[in-house]
Design an enzyme around this catalytic site. Sequence first.
Site, PDB file in Angstrom:
ATOM      1  N   MET A  18       0.871  -1.261   0.127  1.00  0.00           N
ATOM      2  CA  MET A  18      -0.124   0.046  -0.076  1.00  0.00           C
ATOM      3  C   MET A  18       0.753   1.366   0.041  1.00  0.00           C
ATOM      4  O   MET A  18       1.780   1.508   0.962  1.00  0.00           O
ATOM      5  CB  MET A  18      -0.883   0.099   1.210  1.00  0.00           C
ATOM      6  N   CYS A  72      -2.899  -1.331  -9.004  1.00  0.00           N
ATOM      7  CA  CYS A  72      -2.894  -0.017  -8.554  1.00  0.00           C
ATOM      8  C   CYS A  72      -4.014   0.741  -9.061  1.00  0.00           C
ATOM      9  O   CYS A  72      -3.878   1.065 -10.357  1.00  0.00           O
ATOM     10  CB  CYS A  72      -1.886   0.946  -8.348  1.00  0.00           C
TER      11      CYS A  72
END
Length: 348
Positions: free
Chosen positions: A44, A127
């Site tokens: 992340m 992403c």
Amino acid sequence: MSINTSANPVMADFSAPVAAQHPLLQPLDIGGLSIENRLMVAPMAGVTDNPFRRLCKSFGAGHAVSEMIIADTALYASKKSLYRANFDNEIAPISAQIAGAEPDKLAEAARYQIDNGAQIIDINMGCPAKKVCRKLAGSALLQDEDLVARLLDAAVGAVDAPVTLKTRLGYENGRENILRVARRAEQAGIAAIAIHGRTREDMYTGTARYELIREVKDSIGIPVIANGDIDSPEKAQYVYEMTGCDAVMIGRAAQGQPWLFRDIGHFLRTGERLPAPSIREIKEIVLAHLQELYDFYGEYSGCRIARKHIAWYTTGIPNSNAFRQAMYGEESTAGQFRVVEDFLCTHQ
């Protein structure tokens, strides 16, 4: 303070014999490298830095992938890239995630990160952020399967190390192409594939869909890692049973509760839920994490990067909204540390 598994009062315990353990608690082989267990931390941006990866591993995560590093040589020496590619004191095997849309640059980035200490290269094709997709990287790549194939071939051919893939079900709903992408990934020599159960169009809305992950698992021979909406021990068990996956990957749910990996491990071993950590335990975890962030990033950045973690840790504690507003105004690490400690002490 430091993140020390031997000193952590609520760390995970994986001392039970492997034969008696749930499949998700057994080791996983990825390209000849052994992962301690099958509970993984999802990469992340802005979250899974070196201190956070080590913290999650101290609570029983078997593997953690770095933040996304853009495959652009001009950015390798940037301050942000240097932090993201810092693997000091991490538990092996170390995995560096790279992202890019040009095969030669992706191959170069893979070689660079292996030379930098990574043992596994992970390719980001998941992403959904606009600034990444605008460059036809991340999940935007799923629109061009020929390019996907060339990128996978380039990265796998560039390094003598396992290469894994993190991706989504497809770019848009109704045109999910994960089955073709997964088969091509296996053909390219990808060692494992992590699949978020949403398309790029979904972003993080709605609920993750696991049926296609199950279809992928049934159609390829490499390890399949299920990702998306795994936020409790029961959900980890459900996703494992639903998909037949080889591992589960946890992202947003670990923000502010890195002990989730310990909780999942306990549940899978015993069928019982651990009680939530006390405020005293949370205080110890938070203050140790803050000190790691300060030591890693320094005074200015450490103070600012810590803010989001403090906000996550304190969500749900009485009067936390007012506390966070005051905490955001602290400009020094010493001041920030003090107000966090004082706030948590008053709620023990």
